[in-house]
Design a protein around this motif. Structure first.
Motif, PDB file in Angstrom:
ATOM      1  N   ARG A 101      -8.882   0.448   5.261  1.00  0.00           N
ATOM      2  CA  ARG A 101      -9.921   1.150   4.516  1.00  0.00           C
ATOM      3  C   ARG A 101     -10.659   0.222   3.550  1.00  0.00           C
ATOM      4  N   VAL A 102      -9.918  -0.609   2.842  1.00  0.00           N
ATOM      5  CA  VAL A 102     -10.517  -1.460   1.810  1.00  0.00           C
ATOM      6  C   VAL A 102     -11.315  -2.614   2.409  1.00  0.00           C
ATOM      7  N   GLU A 138      -7.223   1.635  -4.751  1.00  0.00           N
ATOM      8  CA  GLU A 138      -8.460   1.846  -3.986  1.00  0.00           C
ATOM      9  C   GLU A 138      -9.608   2.232  -4.897  1.00  0.00           C
ATOM     10  N   ASP A 139      -9.338   3.088  -5.864  1.00  0.00           N
ATOM     11  CA  ASP A 139     -10.381   3.497  -6.806  1.00  0.00           C
ATOM     12  C   ASP A 139     -10.865   2.309  -7.621  1.00  0.00           C
ATOM     13  N   LEU A 186      -4.243   1.190   4.239  1.00  0.00           N
ATOM     14  CA  LEU A 186      -5.037   0.882   3.044  1.00  0.00           C
ATOM     15  C   LEU A 186      -5.899  -0.355   3.274  1.00  0.00           C
ATOM     16  N   GLY A 196       0.808  -1.213   0.000  1.00  0.00           N
ATOM     17  CA  GLY A 196       0.000   0.000   0.000  1.00  0.00           C
ATOM     18  C   GLY A 196       0.836   1.256   0.000  1.00  0.00           C
TER      19      GLY A 196
END
Length: 455
Positions: A336-337, A296-297, A333, A278
């Protein structure tokens, strides 16, 4: 009738390659066996992704050679990635008869028979006869096309390509598997059609970077990549109910592939999307051509295209030069994911790769690698476990694989999101079938429930 024992290490590609070799032995009149002491041919299909896999293969062969010490007619050999990378070295260190690389699986049987003839002719000769073949061969990707199906088997791997052009600095695969080479779409679809005719309901398309399939060989059509064209062709095969693919690369998820999840319902709600790190700084060192933000997008766009889809990943901790700050970027990351699952690996030097040649001062200690491994695993497991709670009391569709390996009195199946489900029921009737299970509990990433059946 001579008997053949094959032990396979590594990925699904290796499993599929071993299946092809087994089928070719059967066609020549050999019998496959799981009993090591009774084998006349002993082969190990090897993996080179991590040093541990290579050591396991070498250790296993040493044990097998002891078992067959007095049976001088037995043919021993290595196949696959370690065979490709270490070639003739294995003849000296492991004292085997045969070493066959990743583009020569289709020649294994003829080489074994050549060695058998040589052993028979040289019974009184101390000179050892052996074969090493790790040369490249055009169209070798087309040789992996035959299957050995068990009774009521409902899922199968289909190899669609070989090789990789990405050259990630930590990875030995491009050097052991060669460059990208794809099979024609029509041949793959016909293979899937034959599988469907034999009762297969789910196929997993295999490639080193599967979603880059055919990009150098086949044209775009109507704005669709060769891989999406292939998915559409497989989707049209009657009898196929689920389609999976592995292992992809983030850069292979163009708009056409993401959009495919909106109109191809047979695509299962699970994607494996290797992140590796990440940290943008580490991704650059790894030669991964995307940023953490773009990753992430991408996950967000995939989840928007197919709500409820499960996303799993691969992550390497302890890559050369990875600081605590870099690691914390990876951890944040992942937080978040919230992946459904992750395979976390401690960085392992692979001889011949750019990362192995990086300054020794950049190499991390095993203690630090292990600490980061355990910390990240605990975080991801927390998120993954939380996704099981809402499933209690609901019905999930599963494909029944047969009796559980840990409890033969129960059956096991997988959901479309690739979760394991254990339940009770008649194996003879339910194996290979798709139906619902009412979830009553979960533990250790396994769902438990009761089959919901018609009369």
């Amino acid at each position: 009738m001579p008997k053949v024992y094959i032990k396979t290490y590594g990925c699904q590609m290796n499993e599929r390659d071993s299946e092809q070799v087994s089928q070719m032995f059967i066609e020549r009149g050999y019998t496959m066996t799981r009993e090591e002491p009774e084998a006349d041919v002993v082969l190990i299909n090897t993996c080179s992704v991590r040093d541990q896999a290579e050591q396991k293969a070498i250790g296993k062969m040493g044990m097998l050679r002891k078992i067959h010490r007095q049976r001088t007619h037995v043919v021993t050999g290595f196949m696959g990635c370690m065979a490709q990378s270490r070639a003739g070295e294995l003849l000296k260190t492991a004292k085997v008869d045969l070493v066959v690389g990743t583009q020569k699986y289709h020649r294994v049987v003829e080489y074994v028979e050549e060695i058998v003839r040589a052993k028979e002719e040289r019974q009184m000769d101390d000179e050892k006869f052996s074969i090493v073949d790790v040369e490249e061969e055009t169209s070798s990707q087309n040789a992996i096309r035959d299957h050995i199906l068990k009774e009521k088997q409902a899922s199968a791997f289909v190899s669609i390509m070989q090789g990789c052009n990405m050259k990630c600095t930590f990875c030995i695969v491009p050097y052991t598997r060669g460059g990208e080479r794809g099979r024609p779409i029509a041949e793959i679809v016909e293979e899937v059609r034959r599988l469907a005719d034999q009762g297969i309901k789910e196929v997993t398309l295999l490639g080193q970077i599967v979603n880059l399939y055919g990009r150098h060989e086949f044209p775009m059509k109507d704005g669709k990549s060769p891989f999406v064209q292939l998915l559409e062709g497989v989707h049209e095969v009657p009898g196929i109910e689920r389609i999976r693919f592995t292992s992809p690369h983030p850069i292979g998820y163009k708009a056409d592939l993401i959009n495919a999840f909106t109109y191809l319902p047979k695509l299962a709600e699970h994607v494996h999307l290797p992140l590796q790190s990440g940290s943008d700084a580490i991704l650059k060192k790894m030669h991964r051509p995307y940023s953490a933000a773009k990753f992430e997008d991408l996950v967000a766009r995939i989840r928007a295209a197919r709500p409820g889809i499960a996303v799993s990943t691969d992550i390497i901790v302890g890559f050369p030069g990875e600081t605590e700050e870099h690691y914390q970027e990876t951890r944040a990351l992942c937080d978040r994911v919230q992946f459904e699952n992750a395979f976390i690996f401690r960085y392992s030097k692979r001889r011949g790769t750019p990362a192995a040649e990086m300054d020794d001062a950049l190499q991390l200690s095993e203690r630090v690698k292990e600490e980061r491994n355990q910390d990240l695993l605990a975080l991801i497991n927390t998120h993954a476990q939380a996704k099981y709670v809402p499933l209690i009391g609901t019905k999930v569709e599963i494909l029944c694989e047969g009796p559980s390996k840990t409890d033969a009195s129960r059956l096991v199946g997988r959901t479309r999101t690739n979760k394991i489900v254990v339940f009770e029921g008649p194996a003879e009737r339910l194996t290979g079938q798709i139906f619902d299970v009412h979830v009553t509990d979960f533990a250790n990433f396994t769902l438990y429930g009761e089959a919901v059946l018609a009369n």
